[in-house]
Design an enzyme around this catalytic site. Structure first.
Site, PDB file in Angstrom:
ATOM      1  N   ASN A 144      -6.874  -2.355  14.353  1.00 35.37           N
ATOM      2  CA  ASN A 144      -8.295  -2.668  14.140  1.00 35.37           C
ATOM      3  C   ASN A 144      -8.489  -3.913  13.260  1.00 35.37           C
ATOM      4  O   ASN A 144      -9.574  -4.176  12.775  1.00 35.37           O
ATOM      5  CB  ASN A 144      -9.022  -1.469  13.505  1.00 35.37           C
ATOM      6  CG  ASN A 144      -8.448  -1.103  12.140  1.00 35.37           C
ATOM      7  OD1 ASN A 144      -7.502  -1.724  11.674  1.00 35.37           O
ATOM      8  ND2 ASN A 144      -9.035  -0.108  11.495  1.00 35.37           N
TER       9      ASN A 144
ATOM     10  N   HIS B 274      -6.862  -4.508  10.364  1.00 31.60           N
ATOM     11  CA  HIS B 274      -6.639  -4.332   8.921  1.00 31.60           C
ATOM     12  C   HIS B 274      -5.355  -5.017   8.464  1.00 31.60           C
ATOM     13  O   HIS B 274      -4.424  -5.208   9.240  1.00 31.60           O
ATOM     14  CB  HIS B 274      -6.688  -2.846   8.502  1.00 31.60           C
ATOM     15  CG  HIS B 274      -5.499  -2.007   8.848  1.00 31.60           C
ATOM     16  ND1 HIS B 274      -5.615  -0.669   9.171  1.00 31.60           N
ATOM     17  CD2 HIS B 274      -4.178  -2.273   8.883  1.00 31.60           C
ATOM     18  CE1 HIS B 274      -4.416  -0.168   9.385  1.00 31.60           C
ATOM     19  NE2 HIS B 274      -3.524  -1.117   9.221  1.00 31.60           N
TER      20      HIS B 274
ATOM     21  N   GLU C 279      -9.495  -1.960   5.425  1.00 32.12           N
ATOM     22  CA  GLU C 279     -10.063  -1.563   6.712  1.00 32.12           C
ATOM     23  C   GLU C 279     -11.342  -2.342   7.013  1.00 32.12           C
ATOM     24  O   GLU C 279     -12.053  -2.761   6.086  1.00 32.12           O
ATOM     25  CB  GLU C 279     -10.405  -0.063   6.668  1.00 32.12           C
ATOM     26  CG  GLU C 279      -9.195   0.854   6.503  1.00 32.12           C
ATOM     27  CD  GLU C 279      -8.491   1.138   7.833  1.00 32.12           C
ATOM     28  OE1 GLU C 279      -8.356   0.217   8.658  1.00 32.12           O
ATOM     29  OE2 GLU C 279      -8.080   2.291   8.017  1.00 32.12           O
TER      30      GLU C 279
ATOM     31  N   ASP D 207       0.811  -1.217   0.000  1.00 30.05           N
ATOM     32  CA  ASP D 207       0.000   0.000   0.000  1.00 30.05           C
ATOM     33  C   ASP D 207       0.846   1.269   0.000  1.00 30.05           C
ATOM     34  O   ASP D 207       2.069   1.219   0.180  1.00 30.05           O
ATOM     35  CB  ASP D 207      -0.942  -0.013   1.217  1.00 30.05           C
ATOM     36  CG  ASP D 207      -0.227  -0.395   2.505  1.00 30.05           C
ATOM     37  OD1 ASP D 207       1.007  -0.280   2.561  1.00 30.05           O
ATOM     38  OD2 ASP D 207      -0.905  -0.812   3.453  1.00 30.05           O
TER      39      ASP D 207
HETATM   40  C1  GLP Z   1      -0.160   0.424   8.585  1.00 29.75           C
HETATM   41  C2  GLP Z   1       0.045  -0.385   7.298  1.00 29.75           C
HETATM   42  C3  GLP Z   1      -0.115  -1.860   7.539  1.00 29.75           C
HETATM   43  C4  GLP Z   1       0.591  -2.219   8.825  1.00 29.75           C
HETATM   44  C5  GLP Z   1      -0.138  -1.600   9.986  1.00 29.75           C
HETATM   45  C6  GLP Z   1       0.477  -1.884  11.328  1.00 29.75           C
HETATM   46  O1  GLP Z   1      -1.306   1.215   8.596  1.00 29.75           O
HETATM   47  N1  GLP Z   1      -0.752  -0.014   6.200  1.00 29.75           N
HETATM   48  O2  GLP Z   1       0.396  -2.577   6.437  1.00 29.75           O
HETATM   49  O3  GLP Z   1       0.606  -3.605   8.988  1.00 29.75           O
HETATM   50  O4  GLP Z   1      -0.312  -0.237   9.795  1.00 29.75           O
HETATM   51  O5  GLP Z   1       1.545  -1.048  11.604  1.00 29.75           O
HETATM   52  P1  GLP Z   1       2.534  -1.229  12.785  1.00 29.75           P
HETATM   53  O6  GLP Z   1       3.397  -2.394  12.451  1.00 29.75           O
HETATM   54  O7  GLP Z   1       3.317   0.052  12.825  1.00 29.75           O
HETATM   55  O8  GLP Z   1       1.725  -1.457  14.005  1.00 29.75           O
END
Ligand code: GLP
Length: 243
Positions: free
Chosen positions: A136, A138, A143, A67
């Site tokens: 959440n 995702h 989402e 993404d």
């Molecule tokens: C972001 C990314 C995800 C990632 C998630 C968790 O929003 N789009 O791909 O897995 O958040 O992030 P973190 O590892 O910093 O908790």
């Protein structure tokens, strides 16, 4: 789902890097699906170490990131382009032409998304998809919602995600409100999936994705349908997991 619990973040990261490394060694032109966020940083660090030690060759590896924020310039320090370069690409011998991240500043979102799906298809699909987990539930930026979208698309970000990701920005107002993300089918069509979950704040959601129920309110719960998913958690994230 193959669930592995590691003592701490460092061990989780090393184990994840080993799985990626095994994948590249068994197929030097592997197509990797890559994730951003703080969770995979330790894994990238270990992969860079392996490369610098001469243990790993990225010359033929192809990557597709999950993404990118929309709209954001590639050279913005909060962009996922910048993140991937800083944490992995600039340290290894990957061919920049083999790295793909959705263009978060595209004038034509629809074209960009279709093109992204086509490039994944042309590369032969994803061999190993690395995932983090949103607080959440995702994955990528798919989402929680009443319906999920199969292929690459533009999505509004939920307030919880904007809040969680604001820690990387100067203020919450700077967090983009949208992102371009691979869809659920892009992810679930990967031959192998590696999900990394770290930290106390993920313990509750980690528990919910393994409870045998599949719901669009927790996109990661769909990973239970995938035949070759490995989940590596550190002890803090695994607090409520039952075996
Ligand atoms: C972001 C990314 C995800 C990632 C998630 C968790 O929003 N789009 O791909 O897995 O958040 O992030 P973190 O590892 O910093 O908790």
């Amino acid at each position: 789902m193959n669930k592995i619990i590691c003592e701490n973040y460092d061990k989780m990261s090393k184990m994840a890097a080993q799985i990626v490394s095994d994948q590249i060694k068994s197929k030097p032109d592997s197509v990797l699906g890559l994730a951003t966020g703080s969770t995979p940083i330790g894994m990238y660090k270990e992969l860079v170490r392996m490369f610098q030690a001469g243990e790993l060759d990225f010359a033929k590896v192809i990557t597709f990131n999950l993404d990118e924020y929309y709209r954001i310039e590639k050279n913005n320090q909060q962009s996922y382009h910048y993140f991937m370069n800083e944490h992995l690409f600039k340290h290894i011998n990957i061919n920049p032409e083999n790295t793909h991240i959705p263009d978060g500043n595209t004038e034509s979102v629809e074209k960009e998304c279709k093109n992204y799906d086509n490039m994944i298809k042309k590369a032969g699909g994803i061999d190993l998809q690395v995932l983090g987990l949103g607080i959440n539930g995702h994955i990528g930026f798919n989402e929680p919602d009443s319906e999920l979208i199969a292929y690459t698309h533009l999505t509004p970000l939920k307030q919880k995600t904007i809040q969680a990701n604001s820690r990387f920005f100067n203020s919450i107002d700077e967090v983009p409100k949208h992102a371009i993300t691979m869809g659920m089918a892009n992810i679930l069509q990967a031959k192998k999936i590696l999900l990394l979950i770290s930290g106390k704040n993920k313990a509750e959601i980690a528990h919910k994705i393994f409870n045998g129920k599949i719901t669009t309110n927790i996109p990661a719960s769909f990973l239970q349908l995938h035949p070759d998913t490995t989940v590596i958690m550190d002890r803090e994230a695994a607090e409520y997991i039952e075996f």
